[in-house]
Write an enzyme that holds these catalytic residues in place. Structure first.
Site, PDB file in Angstrom:
ATOM      1  CG  ASN A 105      -1.863  -1.191   1.215  1.00 55.15           C
ATOM      2  OD1 ASN A 105      -2.068  -1.820   0.175  1.00 55.15           O
ATOM      3  ND2 ASN A 105      -2.384  -1.555   2.374  1.00 55.15           N
ATOM      4  CG  ASP A 107      -2.860   3.333   2.669  1.00 57.22           C
ATOM      5  OD1 ASP A 107      -3.768   2.512   2.426  1.00 57.22           O
ATOM      6  OD2 ASP A 107      -1.962   3.113   3.506  1.00 57.22           O
ATOM      7  CG  HIS A 122       3.977  -1.897  -4.687  1.00 52.37           C
ATOM      8  ND1 HIS A 122       2.819  -2.644  -4.683  1.00 52.37           N
ATOM      9  CD2 HIS A 122       4.945  -2.718  -5.172  1.00 52.37           C
ATOM     10  CE1 HIS A 122       3.083  -3.858  -5.162  1.00 52.37           C
ATOM     11  NE2 HIS A 122       4.358  -3.922  -5.453  1.00 52.37           N
ATOM     12  CB  CYS A 133      17.421  16.996 -10.178  1.00 48.69           C
ATOM     13  SG  CYS A 133      16.166  17.399  -8.938  1.00 48.69           S
ATOM     14  CB  CYS A 151      11.750  19.724  -9.391  1.00 44.88           C
ATOM     15  SG  CYS A 151      13.193  19.579  -8.348  1.00 44.88           S
ATOM     16  N   GLY A 191      -5.135  -9.088   3.418  1.00 49.96           N
ATOM     17  CA  GLY A 191      -5.838  -8.168   2.525  1.00 49.96           C
ATOM     18  C   GLY A 191      -5.172  -7.957   1.184  1.00 49.96           C
ATOM     19  CB  SER A 193      -5.933 -10.024  -5.067  1.00 49.57           C
ATOM     20  OG  SER A 193      -4.995  -9.111  -5.666  1.00 49.57           O
ATOM     21  CG  ASN A 220      -8.508 -11.885   1.140  1.00 53.21           C
ATOM     22  OD1 ASN A 220      -9.625 -11.489   0.833  1.00 53.21           O
ATOM     23  ND2 ASN A 220      -7.421 -11.554   0.460  1.00 53.21           N
TER      24      ASN A 220
HETATM   25  C1  BV8 Z   1       8.291  -5.470 -11.920  1.00 51.67           C
HETATM   26  C2  BV8 Z   1       1.497   1.179  -7.168  1.00 51.67           C
HETATM   27  C3  BV8 Z   1      10.437  -5.980 -12.615  1.00 51.67           C
HETATM   28  C4  BV8 Z   1       0.564   1.950  -7.981  1.00 51.67           C
HETATM   29  C5  BV8 Z   1       1.291  -1.128  -7.776  1.00 51.67           C
HETATM   30  C6  BV8 Z   1       6.416 -11.795 -12.388  1.00 51.67           C
HETATM   31  C7  BV8 Z   1       7.559 -11.266 -11.809  1.00 51.67           C
HETATM   32  C8  BV8 Z   1       7.804  -9.905 -11.851  1.00 51.67           C
HETATM   33  C9  BV8 Z   1       6.875  -9.049 -12.477  1.00 51.67           C
HETATM   34  C10 BV8 Z   1       5.740  -9.565 -13.042  1.00 51.67           C
HETATM   35  C11 BV8 Z   1       5.513 -10.941 -13.003  1.00 51.67           C
HETATM   36  N1  BV8 Z   1       4.334 -11.168 -13.640  1.00 51.67           N
HETATM   37  C12 BV8 Z   1       3.812  -9.989 -14.072  1.00 51.67           C
HETATM   38  C13 BV8 Z   1       4.641  -8.996 -13.744  1.00 51.67           C
HETATM   39  C14 BV8 Z   1       4.445  -7.610 -14.062  1.00 51.67           C
HETATM   40  C15 BV8 Z   1       3.692  -6.851 -12.986  1.00 51.67           C
HETATM   41  C16 BV8 Z   1       2.566  -7.645 -12.381  1.00 51.67           C
HETATM   42  O1  BV8 Z   1       2.711  -8.214 -11.311  1.00 51.67           O
HETATM   43  N2  BV8 Z   1       1.437  -7.684 -13.057  1.00 51.67           N
HETATM   44  C17 BV8 Z   1       0.296  -8.403 -12.518  1.00 51.67           C
HETATM   45  C18 BV8 Z   1      -0.926  -7.507 -12.477  1.00 51.67           C
HETATM   46  C19 BV8 Z   1       0.101  -9.646 -13.338  1.00 51.67           C
HETATM   47  N3  BV8 Z   1       4.606  -6.453 -11.942  1.00 51.67           N
HETATM   48  C20 BV8 Z   1       5.291  -5.314 -12.107  1.00 51.67           C
HETATM   49  O2  BV8 Z   1       5.238  -4.636 -13.099  1.00 51.67           O
HETATM   50  C21 BV8 Z   1       6.189  -4.912 -10.939  1.00 51.67           C
HETATM   51  N4  BV8 Z   1       7.489  -4.556 -11.432  1.00 51.67           N
HETATM   52  O3  BV8 Z   1       7.974  -6.596 -12.042  1.00 51.67           O
HETATM   53  O4  BV8 Z   1       9.510  -4.996 -12.274  1.00 51.67           O
HETATM   54  C22 BV8 Z   1      10.919  -5.643 -13.935  1.00 51.67           C
HETATM   55  C23 BV8 Z   1      11.199  -4.309 -14.228  1.00 51.67           C
HETATM   56  C24 BV8 Z   1      11.697  -4.010 -15.461  1.00 51.67           C
HETATM   57  C25 BV8 Z   1      11.865  -5.031 -16.391  1.00 51.67           C
HETATM   58  C26 BV8 Z   1      11.532  -6.348 -16.071  1.00 51.67           C
HETATM   59  C27 BV8 Z   1      11.054  -6.657 -14.845  1.00 51.67           C
HETATM   60  C28 BV8 Z   1       5.664  -3.665 -10.259  1.00 51.67           C
HETATM   61  C29 BV8 Z   1       4.405  -3.984  -9.512  1.00 51.67           C
HETATM   62  C30 BV8 Z   1       3.976  -2.764  -8.705  1.00 51.67           C
HETATM   63  C31 BV8 Z   1       2.842  -2.089  -9.395  1.00 51.67           C
HETATM   64  N5  BV8 Z   1       2.332  -1.015  -8.554  1.00 51.67           N
HETATM   65  N6  BV8 Z   1       0.926  -0.121  -7.006  1.00 51.67           N
HETATM   66  C32 BV8 Z   1      -0.592   2.402  -7.141  1.00 51.67           C
HETATM   67  O5  BV8 Z   1      -0.813   1.875  -6.030  1.00 51.67           O
HETATM   68  O6  BV8 Z   1      -1.281   3.268  -7.639  1.00 51.67           O
HETATM   69  S1  BV8 Z   1       0.461  -2.581  -7.695  1.00 51.67           S
HETATM   70  C33 BV8 Z   1      -1.051  -2.391  -6.937  1.00 51.67           C
HETATM   71  O7  BV8 Z   1      -1.538  -3.733  -6.766  1.00 51.67           O
HETATM   72  C34 BV8 Z   1      -1.026  -1.841  -5.534  1.00 51.67           C
HETATM   73  O8  BV8 Z   1       0.256  -1.595  -5.009  1.00 51.67           O
HETATM   74  C35 BV8 Z   1      -1.682  -2.941  -4.707  1.00 51.67           C
HETATM   75  O9  BV8 Z   1      -1.313  -2.963  -3.402  1.00 51.67           O
HETATM   76  C36 BV8 Z   1      -1.186  -4.096  -5.460  1.00 51.67           C
HETATM   77  C37 BV8 Z   1      -1.744  -5.421  -5.166  1.00 51.67           C
HETATM   78  O10 BV8 Z   1      -3.133  -5.312  -5.096  1.00 51.67           O
HETATM   79  P1  BV8 Z   1      -3.795  -5.667  -3.679  1.00 51.67           P
HETATM   80  O11 BV8 Z   1      -3.160  -4.805  -2.653  1.00 51.67           O
HETATM   81  O12 BV8 Z   1      -3.756  -7.118  -3.455  1.00 51.67           O
HETATM   82  O13 BV8 Z   1      -5.267  -5.130  -3.902  1.00 51.67           O
HETATM   83  P2  BV8 Z   1      -6.462  -5.914  -4.636  1.00 51.67           P
HETATM   84  O14 BV8 Z   1      -7.562  -4.927  -4.821  1.00 51.67           O
HETATM   85  O15 BV8 Z   1      -5.929  -6.682  -5.790  1.00 51.67           O
HETATM   86  O16 BV8 Z   1      -6.929  -7.006  -3.557  1.00 51.67           O
HETATM   87  C38 BV8 Z   1      -7.463  -6.588  -2.317  1.00 51.67           C
HETATM   88  C39 BV8 Z   1      -7.666  -7.851  -1.490  1.00 51.67           C
HETATM   89  O17 BV8 Z   1      -8.147  -7.468  -0.200  1.00 51.67           O
HETATM   90  C40 BV8 Z   1      -8.687  -8.809  -2.086  1.00 51.67           C
HETATM   91  O18 BV8 Z   1      -8.181 -10.135  -1.993  1.00 51.67           O
HETATM   92  C41 BV8 Z   1      -9.910  -8.641  -1.155  1.00 51.67           C
HETATM   93  O19 BV8 Z   1     -10.626  -9.868  -1.011  1.00 51.67           O
HETATM   94  C42 BV8 Z   1      -9.253  -8.297   0.144  1.00 51.67           C
HETATM   95  N7  BV8 Z   1     -10.063  -7.491   1.062  1.00 51.67           N
HETATM   96  C43 BV8 Z   1     -10.934  -6.491   0.763  1.00 51.67           C
HETATM   97  N8  BV8 Z   1     -11.433  -5.977   1.918  1.00 51.67           N
HETATM   98  C44 BV8 Z   1     -10.842  -6.651   2.947  1.00 51.67           C
HETATM   99  C45 BV8 Z   1      -9.972  -7.613   2.407  1.00 51.67           C
HETATM  100  N9  BV8 Z   1      -9.238  -8.461   3.164  1.00 51.67           N
HETATM  101  C46 BV8 Z   1      -9.375  -8.351   4.504  1.00 51.67           C
HETATM  102  N10 BV8 Z   1     -10.187  -7.441   5.106  1.00 51.67           N
HETATM  103  C47 BV8 Z   1     -10.931  -6.592   4.357  1.00 51.67           C
HETATM  104  N11 BV8 Z   1     -11.742  -5.703   4.972  1.00 51.67           N
HETATM  105 ZN    ZN Z   2      14.486  18.407  -9.877  1.00 51.91          ZN
END
Ligand code: BV8
Ligand code: ZN
Length: 253
Positions: A105, A107, A122, A133, A151, A191, A193, A220
């Site tokens: 997160n 936040d 993240h 810069c 900046c 929390g 996915s 979850n």
């Molecule tokens: C990268 C910032 C390397 C933005 C975010 C394998 C290996 C490496 C990379 C990959 C790979 N496969 C695919 C990739 C690429 C990609 C990726 O993972 N894609 C996915 C979608 C398939 N990964 C990347 O690009 C990462 N970088 O790999 O770099 C690289 C670099 C260069 C060259 C080659 C390789 C970067 C990933 C970071 C992306 N940025 N966030 C922003 O926040 O605005 S990701 C974004 O998703 C958020 O950070 C968030 O936290 C994250 C995960 O989501 P969740 O937090 O799980 O949220 P979601 O809504 O999905 O689920 C919520 C859950 O809570 C649910 O299960 C729900 O049931 C539950 N819930 C709801 N309410 C409650 C609850 N549980 C309990 N109590 C409740 N009350």
């Molecule tokens: Zn600057």
């Protein structure tokens, strides 16, 4: 209805654990009123990830990206940590250096709840990064950054200090998170996915690096991609389940 036998089992695992690590996702902030990503009306609703959470999207239309992040910053002004965040801060208080909180997160609610040592793998919506810069600046969410913030040092365009898709995670923070997961004897997955990598790889890292691996406890609302890998999956809101576990450990939240 939360399964109390699983709450007791989770508390017993934490009680006997030497090192505890936690991975949180958007679900831990849901009860504070912060939308998650992939639920309906989630953060991605109405936006294409490619447009608002990738470097190319920012290059193409920085104003759209800043509108997306400024809206989230605005929403956070009326948001407070929930008992799930507080419970994790109290667990850190009890376990000290044997506890590591890793969050996807951006936040800042874990810190607002009192968590001291938070690995923001993240990045943070409360910081900006200069695209020219490299200046990193604090950007309290109360601060209105404007549509295209620049900046103060070199007047080039700022971006949120957040890891977008296709970007590397901050290497020092990521390595610390990987180490904490590999050393954990109990690993909480709260929390998330678990669809985003490499963050989700922390779960198999915790389970398989050492033998025996960590005991994995998932909290979850529903089953996830990693539920089959977990020793315990407690279905329920983290703002309810985490305080119940701490109560079993004699800690009031
Ligand atoms: C990268 C910032 C390397 C933005 C975010 C394998 C290996 C490496 C990379 C990959 C790979 N496969 C695919 C990739 C690429 C990609 C990726 O993972 N894609 C996915 C979608 C398939 N990964 C990347 O690009 C990462 N970088 O790999 O770099 C690289 C670099 C260069 C060259 C080659 C390789 C970067 C990933 C970071 C992306 N940025 N966030 C922003 O926040 O605005 S990701 C974004 O998703 C958020 O950070 C968030 O936290 C994250 C995960 O989501 P969740 O937090 O799980 O949220 P979601 O809504 O999905 O689920 C919520 C859950 O809570 C649910 O299960 C729900 O049931 C539950 N819930 C709801 N309410 C409650 C609850 N549980 C309990 N109590 C409740 N009350
Ligand atoms: Zn600057």
């Amino acid at each position: 209805m939360v399964d109390f036998s699983l709450v007791k089992e989770a508390a017993a695992i934490l009680e006997s654990a030497v090192n505890v690590a936690v991975l949180t996702g958007a679900g831990v902030s849901a009860e504070s009123g912060v939308p998650t990503f992939r639920a309906s009306e989630g953060l991605w609703e109405g936006h294409r990830v490619e447009d608002v959470a990738t470097p190319t999207g920012f290059q193409r239309d920085p104003e759209l990206v800043w509108r997306f992040y400024n809206e989230r910053r605005q929403n956070l002004r009326s948001v407070v940590p929930n008992p799930g965040h507080v419970a994790l801060a109290k667990l850190e208080e009890k376990l000290g250096d044997n506890f590591t909180l890793i969050t996807q997160n951006i936040d800042g609610l874990h810190q607002k709840a009192g968590s001291k040592n938070v690995l923001e793998i993240h990045g943070s919506i409360r910081k900006t990064l200069c695209t020219h810069c490299g200046l990193i600046a604090h950007a309290p969410i109360e601060m209105d950054l404007g549509d295209l913030p620049r900046c103060l040092d070199c007047s080039h365009l700022l971006r949120p200090k957040i890891v977008w898709f296709h970007e590397m995670l901050p290497i020092d923070i990521w390595e610390t998170a990987q180490f904490a997961a590999s050393e954990a004897t109990a690993f909480l997955v709260v929390g998330t996915s678990a669809v985003v990598f490499p963050a989700a790889s922390l779960i198999p890292i915790a389970k398989m690096t050492r033998s025996p691996g960590a005991r994995i406890i998932e909290i979850n609302l529903a089953a996830t991609e990693v539920s089959s890998m977990c020793d315990i999956s407690i279905l329920g809101p983290s703002g309810v389940v985490l305080p119940l576990i701490l109560k079993e450990l004699g800690i009031e939240v």
